[in-house]
Design an enzyme around this catalytic site. Structure first.
Site, PDB file in Angstrom:
ATOM      1  N   ARG A 186     -85.971 -36.600  20.394  1.00 16.15           N
ATOM      2  CA  ARG A 186     -84.871 -37.073  19.277  1.00 16.15           C
ATOM      3  C   ARG A 186     -85.366 -37.205  17.960  1.00 16.15           C
ATOM      4  NH1 ARG A 186     -80.156 -40.398  22.309  1.00 16.15           N
ATOM      5  NH2 ARG A 186     -79.010 -39.264  20.804  1.00 16.15           N
ATOM      6  N   PRO A 187     -85.719 -36.046  17.154  1.00 16.63           N
ATOM      7  CA  PRO A 187     -86.385 -36.016  15.980  1.00 16.63           C
ATOM      8  C   PRO A 187     -85.124 -36.596  14.803  1.00 16.63           C
ATOM      9  CG  PRO A 187     -86.234 -34.026  16.791  1.00 16.63           C
ATOM     10  CD  PRO A 187     -85.815 -34.810  17.821  1.00 16.63           C
ATOM     11  N   VAL A 188     -85.617 -36.633  13.756  1.00 18.74           N
ATOM     12  CA  VAL A 188     -84.761 -36.850  12.498  1.00 18.74           C
ATOM     13  C   VAL A 188     -84.991 -36.030  11.677  1.00 18.74           C
ATOM     14  CG1 VAL A 188     -83.764 -39.275  13.109  1.00 18.74           C
ATOM     15  CG2 VAL A 188     -85.917 -38.794  11.697  1.00 18.74           C
ATOM     16  N   ASP A 189     -85.776 -35.061  11.964  1.00 18.27           N
ATOM     17  CA  ASP A 189     -86.150 -34.037  10.600  1.00 18.27           C
ATOM     18  C   ASP A 189     -84.940 -33.294   9.955  1.00 18.27           C
ATOM     19  OD1 ASP A 189     -85.759 -32.904  13.333  1.00 18.27           O
ATOM     20  OD2 ASP A 189     -86.489 -30.801  12.163  1.00 18.27           O
ATOM     21  N   LEU A 190     -83.839 -33.081  10.502  1.00 19.21           N
ATOM     22  CA  LEU A 190     -82.714 -32.341   9.833  1.00 19.21           C
ATOM     23  C   LEU A 190     -82.024 -33.304   8.867  1.00 19.21           C
ATOM     24  CD1 LEU A 190     -81.227 -30.422  13.122  1.00 19.21           C
ATOM     25  CD2 LEU A 190     -82.569 -29.723  10.943  1.00 19.21           C
ATOM     26  N   ARG A 233     -79.820 -45.766  18.101  1.00 18.05           N
ATOM     27  CA  ARG A 233     -80.114 -44.636  17.335  1.00 18.05           C
ATOM     28  C   ARG A 233     -79.241 -44.476  16.272  1.00 18.05           C
ATOM     29  NH1 ARG A 233     -82.720 -39.845  17.251  1.00 18.05           N
ATOM     30  NH2 ARG A 233     -81.624 -38.164  16.307  1.00 18.05           N
ATOM     31  N   VAL A 292     -78.988 -29.153  25.394  1.00 16.63           N
ATOM     32  CA  VAL A 292     -78.924 -30.073  24.305  1.00 16.63           C
ATOM     33  C   VAL A 292     -80.235 -30.819  24.364  1.00 16.63           C
ATOM     34  CG1 VAL A 292     -77.650 -31.681  22.809  1.00 16.63           C
ATOM     35  CG2 VAL A 292     -76.528 -29.673  24.125  1.00 16.63           C
ATOM     36  N   ASP A 341     -72.969 -35.336  27.025  1.00 18.81           N
ATOM     37  CA  ASP A 341     -72.453 -36.629  27.638  1.00 18.81           C
ATOM     38  C   ASP A 341     -71.562 -36.636  28.932  1.00 18.81           C
ATOM     39  OD1 ASP A 341     -73.775 -37.425  25.650  1.00 18.81           O
ATOM     40  OD2 ASP A 341     -72.222 -38.306  24.281  1.00 18.81           O
ATOM     41  N   ARG A 399     -73.497 -51.171  26.949  1.00 18.85           N
ATOM     42  CA  ARG A 399     -73.700 -50.478  25.604  1.00 18.85           C
ATOM     43  C   ARG A 399     -72.517 -49.476  25.155  1.00 18.85           C
ATOM     44  NH1 ARG A 399     -80.197 -49.551  25.082  1.00 18.85           N
ATOM     45  NH2 ARG A 399     -80.669 -51.762  24.226  1.00 18.85           N
ATOM     46  N   CYS A 423     -86.388 -41.413  23.145  1.00 17.33           N
ATOM     47  CA  CYS A 423     -85.582 -42.214  24.088  1.00 17.33           C
ATOM     48  C   CYS A 423     -85.387 -41.619  25.280  1.00 17.33           C
ATOM     49  CB  CYS A 423     -84.262 -42.476  23.711  1.00 17.33           C
ATOM     50  SG  CYS A 423     -83.101 -41.177  23.907  1.00 17.33           S
ATOM     51  N   LYS A 436     -66.830 -44.351  21.171  1.00 18.20           N
ATOM     52  CA  LYS A 436     -68.009 -45.468  20.727  1.00 18.20           C
ATOM     53  C   LYS A 436     -68.644 -44.644  19.667  1.00 18.20           C
ATOM     54  CE  LYS A 436     -72.018 -44.081  23.235  1.00 18.20           C
ATOM     55  NZ  LYS A 436     -73.388 -44.123  22.354  1.00 18.20           N
ATOM     56  N   ASN A 437     -68.931 -43.160  19.718  1.00 19.94           N
ATOM     57  CA  ASN A 437     -69.593 -42.423  18.701  1.00 19.94           C
ATOM     58  C   ASN A 437     -69.073 -42.337  17.526  1.00 19.94           C
ATOM     59  OD1 ASN A 437     -71.597 -42.291  20.469  1.00 19.94           O
ATOM     60  ND2 ASN A 437     -71.544 -40.074  20.986  1.00 19.94           N
TER      61      ASN A 437
HETATM   62  C1  UD1 Z   1     -75.085 -37.631  19.448  1.00 12.33           C
HETATM   63  C2  UD1 Z   1     -74.307 -38.777  20.153  1.00 12.33           C
HETATM   64  C3  UD1 Z   1     -74.875 -38.612  21.677  1.00 12.33           C
HETATM   65  C4  UD1 Z   1     -74.512 -37.215  21.978  1.00 12.33           C
HETATM   66  C5  UD1 Z   1     -75.462 -36.126  21.180  1.00 12.33           C
HETATM   67  C6  UD1 Z   1     -74.957 -34.746  21.468  1.00 12.33           C
HETATM   68  C7  UD1 Z   1     -74.039 -40.424  18.494  1.00 12.33           C
HETATM   69  C8  UD1 Z   1     -74.375 -41.914  18.179  1.00 12.33           C
HETATM   70  N1  UD1 Z   1     -74.594 -40.110  19.586  1.00 12.33           N
HETATM   71  O1  UD1 Z   1     -76.265 -38.000  19.260  1.00 12.33           O
HETATM   72  O2  UD1 Z   1     -73.926 -39.390  22.496  1.00 12.33           O
HETATM   73  O3  UD1 Z   1     -75.266 -36.957  23.336  1.00 12.33           O
HETATM   74  O4  UD1 Z   1     -74.786 -36.402  19.780  1.00 12.33           O
HETATM   75  O5  UD1 Z   1     -73.791 -34.414  21.521  1.00 12.33           O
HETATM   76  O6  UD1 Z   1     -73.226 -39.977  18.037  1.00 12.33           O
HETATM   77  N2  UD1 Z   1     -82.162 -32.619  16.667  1.00 12.33           N
HETATM   78  C9  UD1 Z   1     -83.085 -32.165  15.934  1.00 12.33           C
HETATM   79  N3  UD1 Z   1     -83.418 -32.869  14.765  1.00 12.33           N
HETATM   80  C10 UD1 Z   1     -82.641 -33.630  14.048  1.00 12.33           C
HETATM   81  C11 UD1 Z   1     -81.592 -34.022  14.884  1.00 12.33           C
HETATM   82  C12 UD1 Z   1     -81.345 -33.609  16.127  1.00 12.33           C
HETATM   83  O7  UD1 Z   1     -84.070 -31.145  16.347  1.00 12.33           O
HETATM   84  O8  UD1 Z   1     -83.133 -33.957  13.002  1.00 12.33           O
HETATM   85  C13 UD1 Z   1     -81.966 -32.156  17.816  1.00 12.33           C
HETATM   86  C14 UD1 Z   1     -81.939 -33.090  19.056  1.00 12.33           C
HETATM   87  O9  UD1 Z   1     -83.287 -33.257  19.386  1.00 12.33           O
HETATM   88  C15 UD1 Z   1     -81.215 -32.747  20.183  1.00 12.33           C
HETATM   89  C16 UD1 Z   1     -80.021 -31.991  19.143  1.00 12.33           C
HETATM   90  O10 UD1 Z   1     -80.701 -31.974  17.806  1.00 12.33           O
HETATM   91  O11 UD1 Z   1     -81.720 -31.548  20.879  1.00 12.33           O
HETATM   92  C17 UD1 Z   1     -78.573 -32.576  19.200  1.00 12.33           C
HETATM   93  O12 UD1 Z   1     -78.855 -33.809  18.915  1.00 12.33           O
HETATM   94  P1  UD1 Z   1     -77.713 -34.550  17.888  1.00 12.33           P
HETATM   95  O13 UD1 Z   1     -76.559 -33.870  17.747  1.00 12.33           O
HETATM   96  O14 UD1 Z   1     -78.491 -34.859  16.738  1.00 12.33           O
HETATM   97  O15 UD1 Z   1     -77.507 -36.021  18.581  1.00 12.33           O
HETATM   98  P2  UD1 Z   1     -77.314 -37.228  18.359  1.00 12.33           P
HETATM   99  O16 UD1 Z   1     -76.456 -37.088  16.922  1.00 12.33           O
HETATM  100  O17 UD1 Z   1     -78.635 -38.136  18.097  1.00 12.33           O
END
Ligand code: UD1
Length: 457
Positions: A138-142, A109, A347, A325, A417, A133, A39-40
């Site tokens: 689940r921020p997107v700052d990075l 997402r 995580v 997961d 999903r 969610c 899926k991912n």
């Molecule tokens: C992806 C997977 C999800 C899996 C997760 C962790 C997809 C579509 N989804 O989600 O199934 O559970 O990896 O293996 O591939 N974070 C920040 N800032 C950011 C981005 C992330 O602080 O900009 C934090 C998140 O809040 C979280 C951690 O980083 O605590 C890991 O998240 P991330 O690896 O980004 O997960 P996703 O890519 O959203």
């Protein structure tokens, strides 16, 4: 026999919301399960197809509502998408808008990750924020900081992330360090760097197999990405990418889920195709608690019935640590292990909501902060349960397979999903499981509570 050949092409979304799964537990599984594409990988590779103006022929695509939704996001951008069986054809020669639709991105997402490919391709992208969610903020700052390091101007206004390259040129290669090895941020930035001017280095990159799969897909289109799958990824930008024919890797989380299904029902099952190297922490934990697993050939696993299940300690971590997961499915399994287990979710901040639903089935779990204390019980007993997110839902179905009597599971929209016809695959392994329509009063679930948040993970 290859069981998947007889799986019908279920139409997913329309029937899911009003259907429940009825499970009669206590029946061992047997036979072979064909594992679908990841899926991912599928979702991010669809985003990656936006980088190319030629034809992308993508094989081994799982049949998922999320894939359907991602296809809708691409279509809304003017991209041609057609899906037949497990093959997806995408042609992004004519992207007609840089603005992704709010109502779709907020539900999925992974579609936000396309900000990297749209920006690289068009020099401008408007992406609604995906929001939090059921499992955390689940921020997107990075993602944003990485794009800024590559020269993009990024402003967040009215819930939309507006990004553009000043002067209308290309993004510029940069050295980017990620505070945490985010899967999504690594993928967004890797896609953005593919068409940038010069070299980008991503340090502390996510090492998940799906990141490497995306890199292999991009490289098959002519990108120059090295080191994907390690914590330092180097990307040398190229002017353009070409058509591709690519096959997605098997889904390691689906594989892990079926391994737990076999373990919790004390069954013997065969799983293929799989990549055992992608499952090292999962296989190691299963063996540690007493579940025999044999590698039969390079892409096949045989799981044998466990005599006894032993308690253990699990801490979720970025790959190659134990995958978050798989945390919920393992919690279901450990409810029946002898002794006290501890599960530490490190995580995501809110990913233990399935514990109380497992307790409804007779489990003995206490949650404190991000830790779950699981005291093994001799048996579970069937009950009505509700899934709060994708993997929580899988955990409840697995527990239902082991529980005595009937379990009614509500939350099929989560399962559909992210799992390719899970109920049908279980049925083919001999599980007593049935999808039935249930009349539900709007706003109220079948056991009387308010419905959970529904966003894909
Ligand atoms: C992806 C997977 C999800 C899996 C997760 C962790 C997809 C579509 N989804 O989600 O199934 O559970 O990896 O293996 O591939 N974070 C920040 N800032 C950011 C981005 C992330 O602080 O900009 C934090 C998140 O809040 C979280 C951690 O980083 O605590 C890991 O998240 P991330 O690896 O980004 O997960 P996703 O890519 O959203």
């Amino acid at each position: 026999m290859n069981p998947s050949t007889s799986l019908p092409d279920a139409k997913l979304a329309p029937q899911a919301d009003s259907s429940v799964l009825q499970i009669w537990g206590g029946h061992p599984l047997h036979g072979h399960v064909k594992i679908s594409g990841a899926k991912n990988s599928a979702l991010v590779i669809m985003a990656g197809a936006l980088l190319c103006s030629g034809d992308c022929h993508i094989r081994n695509v799982p049949l998922l509502a999320d894939v359907e939704k991602m296809g809708q996001v691409l279509s809304a951008l003017g991209v041609r998408v057609s899906h037949q069986g497990d093959i997806l054809d995408i042609n992004a020669s004519n992207i007609t808008t840089s603005k992704a639709p709010y109502e779709l991105v907020t539900q999925l997402r992974a579609s936000f990750f396309a900000i990297g490919s749209i920006l690289a391709r068009l020099g401008v992208a408007q992406m609604p924020l995906p929001g939090g969610c059921a499992i955390g903020a689940r921020p997107v700052d990075l993602h944003v900081r990485g794009l800024q390091a590559m020269g993009a101007e990024v402003q967040i206004e009215h819930g939309i992330c507006n990004a553009y390259v000043p002067g209308g040129g290309r993004l510029k290669g940069a050295k980017i360090y990620l505070d945490t090895p985010s899967v999504g941020a690594t993928e967004t930035l890797m896609m953005a760097a593919t068409l940038a001017d010069g070299e980008t280095i991503i340090e502390n990159a996510a090492r998940e197999p799906e990141v490497a799969d995306l890199a292999n897909f991009c490289n098959a289109m002519g990108a120059k990405i090295h080191g994907a799958g390690t914590s330092i990824i180097t990307i040398v930008g190229v002017p353009q990418l070409h058509s591709v024919d690519y096959s997605i890797i098997p889904d390691r989380i689906e594989t892990g889920t079926f391994l737990v299904a076999g373990a919790i029902t004390r069954s013997e099952i065969l799983l293929s195709p799989v990549v055992p190297d992608h499952l090292i922490p999962v296989i190691a934990k299963l063996r540690e608690i007493g579940v025999p697993i044999i590698e039969e050939g390079p892409d096949c696993l045989r799981l044998l019935p466990a005599e006894t299940l032993k308690a253990t300690y699990i801490e979720t971590m970025p790959h190659p640590g134990f995958p978050t997961d798989m945390q919920a499915p393992f919690m279901a399994l450990l409810t029946l292990a002898e002794g006290d287990s501890i599960i530490n979710e490190s995580v995501f901040e809110n990913r233990l909501r399935h514990a109380s639903e497992l307790n409804r089935l007779g489990a003995d779990i206490r949650v404190k902060g991000n830790a779950a204390f699981v005291r093994g019980v001799p048996m579970l007993s069937g009950a009505p349960v509700i899934g709060t997110d994708l993997r929580a839902s899988a955990a409840l179905v697995l527990a239902g397979l082991a529980a005595e009597g009937q379990t009614t599971f509500q939350g099929l929209h989560h399962l559909d999903r992210g799992y390719d016809r899970l109920d049908l695959k279980l049925l083919q392994l001999g599980a007593k499981i049935k999808r039935v329509q249930e009349v539900v009063t709007p706003g109220v679930t079948s056991n009387g509570s308010t419905p959970p948040v529904t966003i894909s993970t």
